[in-house]
Design an enzyme around this catalytic site. Structure first.
Site, PDB file in Angstrom:
ATOM      1  N   ARG A  47       0.939  -1.124  -0.137  1.00  0.00           N
ATOM      2  CA  ARG A  47      -0.047  -0.070  -0.015  1.00  0.00           C
ATOM      3  C   ARG A  47       0.871   1.128   0.001  1.00  0.00           C
ATOM      4  O   ARG A  47       1.967   1.154   0.122  1.00  0.00           O
ATOM      5  CB  ARG A  47      -0.865   0.038   1.201  1.00  0.00           C
ATOM      6  CG  ARG A  47      -0.192  -0.361   2.439  1.00  0.00           C
ATOM      7  CD  ARG A  47      -0.619   0.456   3.612  1.00  0.00           C
ATOM      8  NE  ARG A  47      -0.470   1.852   3.547  1.00  0.00           N
ATOM      9  CZ  ARG A  47       0.647   2.462   3.675  1.00  0.00           C
ATOM     10  NH1 ARG A  47       1.713   2.130   3.804  1.00  0.00           N
ATOM     11  NH2 ARG A  47       0.534   3.840   3.571  1.00  0.00           N
ATOM     12  N   GLY A  48       0.132   2.352  -0.218  1.00  0.00           N
ATOM     13  CA  GLY A  48       0.829   3.714  -0.328  1.00  0.00           C
ATOM     14  C   GLY A  48       1.068   3.887  -1.976  1.00  0.00           C
ATOM     15  O   GLY A  48       1.643   2.959  -2.436  1.00  0.00           O
ATOM     16  N   ALA A  49       0.658   5.135  -2.422  1.00  0.00           N
ATOM     17  CA  ALA A  49       0.581   5.298  -3.588  1.00  0.00           C
ATOM     18  C   ALA A  49       1.859   4.899  -4.565  1.00  0.00           C
ATOM     19  O   ALA A  49       1.768   4.017  -5.466  1.00  0.00           O
ATOM     20  CB  ALA A  49       0.469   6.731  -4.115  1.00  0.00           C
ATOM     21  N   ARG A  90      -7.678  -0.913  -6.843  1.00  0.00           N
ATOM     22  CA  ARG A  90      -8.044   0.430  -6.127  1.00  0.00           C
ATOM     23  C   ARG A  90      -8.048   1.706  -7.156  1.00  0.00           C
ATOM     24  O   ARG A  90      -7.340   1.938  -8.022  1.00  0.00           O
ATOM     25  CB  ARG A  90      -6.855   0.670  -5.068  1.00  0.00           C
ATOM     26  CG  ARG A  90      -6.517  -0.564  -3.983  1.00  0.00           C
ATOM     27  CD  ARG A  90      -5.846  -0.048  -2.912  1.00  0.00           C
ATOM     28  NE  ARG A  90      -6.447   0.743  -2.041  1.00  0.00           N
ATOM     29  CZ  ARG A  90      -5.683   1.434  -1.125  1.00  0.00           C
ATOM     30  NH1 ARG A  90      -4.341   1.033  -0.996  1.00  0.00           N
ATOM     31  NH2 ARG A  90      -6.299   2.338  -0.178  1.00  0.00           N
ATOM     32  N   GLN A 195      -2.327   3.096   9.778  1.00  0.00           N
ATOM     33  CA  GLN A 195      -1.166   3.149   9.108  1.00  0.00           C
ATOM     34  C   GLN A 195      -0.173   4.009   9.931  1.00  0.00           C
ATOM     35  O   GLN A 195       1.154   3.834   9.964  1.00  0.00           O
ATOM     36  CB  GLN A 195      -1.295   3.743   7.709  1.00  0.00           C
ATOM     37  CG  GLN A 195      -1.936   2.637   6.636  1.00  0.00           C
ATOM     38  CD  GLN A 195      -3.591   2.989   6.745  1.00  0.00           C
ATOM     39  OE1 GLN A 195      -4.093   3.585   7.730  1.00  0.00           O
ATOM     40  NE2 GLN A 195      -3.915   2.857   5.462  1.00  0.00           N
ATOM     41  N   ASP A 236      -2.106  10.894  -2.549  1.00  0.00           N
ATOM     42  CA  ASP A 236      -2.497   9.632  -3.604  1.00  0.00           C
ATOM     43  C   ASP A 236      -2.806  10.199  -4.906  1.00  0.00           C
ATOM     44  O   ASP A 236      -2.458   9.563  -6.095  1.00  0.00           O
ATOM     45  CB  ASP A 236      -3.653   9.015  -3.071  1.00  0.00           C
ATOM     46  CG  ASP A 236      -3.142   8.100  -1.758  1.00  0.00           C
ATOM     47  OD1 ASP A 236      -3.130   8.563  -0.713  1.00  0.00           O
ATOM     48  OD2 ASP A 236      -2.962   6.824  -2.143  1.00  0.00           O
ATOM     49  N   LYS A 247      -4.908   9.983   2.493  1.00  0.00           N
ATOM     50  CA  LYS A 247      -5.641   9.544   3.417  1.00  0.00           C
ATOM     51  C   LYS A 247      -6.605  10.235   4.315  1.00  0.00           C
ATOM     52  O   LYS A 247      -6.373  11.273   4.576  1.00  0.00           O
ATOM     53  CB  LYS A 247      -4.506   8.770   4.338  1.00  0.00           C
ATOM     54  CG  LYS A 247      -5.036   7.772   5.594  1.00  0.00           C
ATOM     55  CD  LYS A 247      -5.975   6.844   5.125  1.00  0.00           C
ATOM     56  CE  LYS A 247      -5.367   6.071   4.124  1.00  0.00           C
ATOM     57  NZ  LYS A 247      -6.371   4.929   3.395  1.00  0.00           N
TER      58      LYS A 247
HETATM   59  O1  MRU Z   1      -4.818   3.215   1.838  1.00  0.00           O
HETATM   60  P1  MRU Z   1      -3.236   3.556   1.583  1.00  0.00           P
HETATM   61  O2  MRU Z   1      -2.770   3.197   3.140  1.00  0.00           O
HETATM   62  O3  MRU Z   1      -2.632   3.000   0.473  1.00  0.00           O
HETATM   63  O4  MRU Z   1      -3.097   5.112   1.715  1.00  0.00           O
HETATM   64  C1  MRU Z   1      -1.596   5.730   1.735  1.00  0.00           C
HETATM   65  C2  MRU Z   1      -1.859   7.082   1.837  1.00  0.00           C
HETATM   66  O5  MRU Z   1      -2.869   7.686   2.025  1.00  0.00           O
HETATM   67  C3  MRU Z   1      -0.591   7.729   1.939  1.00  0.00           C
HETATM   68  O6  MRU Z   1      -0.578   9.151   2.648  1.00  0.00           O
HETATM   69  C4  MRU Z   1      -0.241   8.017   0.415  1.00  0.00           C
HETATM   70  O7  MRU Z   1      -0.464   7.025  -0.413  1.00  0.00           O
HETATM   71  C5  MRU Z   1       1.039   8.781   0.103  1.00  0.00           C
HETATM   72  S1  MRU Z   1       2.386   7.367   0.282  1.00  0.00           S
HETATM   73  C6  MRU Z   1       3.801   7.964   0.097  1.00  0.00           C
END
Ligand code: MRU
Length: 334
Positions: A47-49, A90, A195, A236, A247
């Site tokens: 996870r994380g963009a 997603r 997270q 994201d 998030k």
């Molecule tokens: O649902 P997630 O855990 O994938 O969401 C992640 C976030 O919102 C992060 O803040 C975002 O992807 C930035 S990651 C460098």
């Protein structure tokens, strides 16, 4: 600090650290086909963009490697279904679609199946290397914003786990600490899936950065009490006008930061910017399972049979954002 490899290509399969098991278990799993990669993205094992973009690229390449045909038309038909399946995992992170689009362009150009497979793996590796390099630059540019003695508030998880590189917002914070600045971090727990509490604390601890964990609802209090010098979060998806999806909870923090005259920065690589959309209104916000809200760490905390909302992201209007930290520097607008 980044000995952990959150995503690693093993030539014919993908290895990831299972982020759903952290911080209790540092367990690595191997994904043998694109179905397993799609499941891992959906279930937030990865996870994380930026990390989603990297995993998606390898997932599509992995699917392509498994296509058992030498006929280019047949290969392309099967390839398209694989890429579409990964792209449907997603809806919010731009990086996922960026990866699929880049691999699709490579598949379209290839002259035969063997060349297509080789070029797709090479493109996925390129995307991975570029994300690592982008986060290195983001960390260095962004660290200049943090002064000795500052307290930085951050939300969600934006470190190596979320990016495969040094991190975006967290990369900036860790770099400022590495440069010898005496900083303090306030990290929100980031409900519903925590997270911040599970992953950001794990990464900050590993990097020996002093931090304190707060619940999401405490952010306003600390901003008002003048105990925060700046806020940095990741993103994201960023629209052309700078409206930024991140998030859930980011919007509230940004408004409270403005109210209390605390600068609010977004750190993100160019792969998170979406030139095709004018404003945040066009960003699709993922709605996730009600269980994530009614349960905490697998245990039900709310009564059965109730209505639940669970948007995974919100959109912060550009006017609340002091600046964007990207791999090309810090700028005022997207
Ligand atoms: O649902 P997630 O855990 O994938 O969401 C992640 C976030 O919102 C992060 O803040 C975002 O992807 C930035 S990651 C460098």
């Amino acid at each position: 600090m980044n000995e952990t490899k959150p995503v690693e290509w093993l030539g014919d399969r993908l290895m990831i650290i299972d982020q759903t098991r952290l911080p209790q278990h540092e367990s690595y799993i191997e994904l043998a086909d694109h179905y397993q990669v799609a499941e891992a993205i959906k279930s937030l094992k990865v996870r994380g963009a930026p990390a989603i973009g990297v995993a998606a690229a390898y997932g599509i390449a992995l699917g392509a490697l498994k296509i058992d045909s030498r006929d280019l038309t047949e290969f392309r038909d099967q390839y398209r279904a694989i890429a579409a399946e990964i792209a449907a995992t997603r809806p919010t992170a731009r990086n996922l679609f960026m990866a699929a689009e880049r691999l699709n362009a490579v598949a379209d150009k290839a002259r035969d199946v063997i060349a297509a497979k080789e070029a797709l793996v090479a493109e996925a590796e390129k995307i991975h290397c570029e994300e690592i390099e982008s986060t290195r630059r983001i960390a260095e540019y962004g660290a200049a914003l943090i002064k000795d003695g500052d307290t930085v508030l951050t939300h969600c998880n934006t470190g190596p786990l979320a990016t495969t590189g040094r991190g975006t917002a967290l990369g900036v914070i860790i770099e400022a600490h590495r440069q010898g600045k005496r900083i303090q971090v306030l990290t929100t727990e980031t409900r519903p899936l925590c997270q911040g509490a599970r992953l950001t604390t794990w990464e900050l601890k590993k990097a020996h950065v002093p931090f304190r964990l707060i619940t999401d609802s405490m952010a306003g209090h600390f901003l008002k009490e003048a105990r925060v010098d700046l806020v940095i979060t990741g993103a994201d998806r960023i629209a052309r006008n700078g409206d930024t999806a991140n998030k859930i909870g980011t919007y509230g923090i940004a408004v409270l930061a403005r109210e209390n005259k605390v600068p609010f920065y977004i750190a993100a690589p160019s792969t998170t910017f979406d030139d095709r959309i004018a404003t945040g209104e066009e960003i699709v916000i993922e709605e996730r399972s009600p269980d994530e809200v009614t349960h905490q760490a697998g245990k039900r905390v709310a009564p059965e049979g109730i209505e639940v909302c669970n948007p995974a992201f919100d959109v912060t209007p550009a006017r609340y954002i002091t600046g964007f930290i990207t791999e090309t520097g810090i700028r005022k607008s997207a």
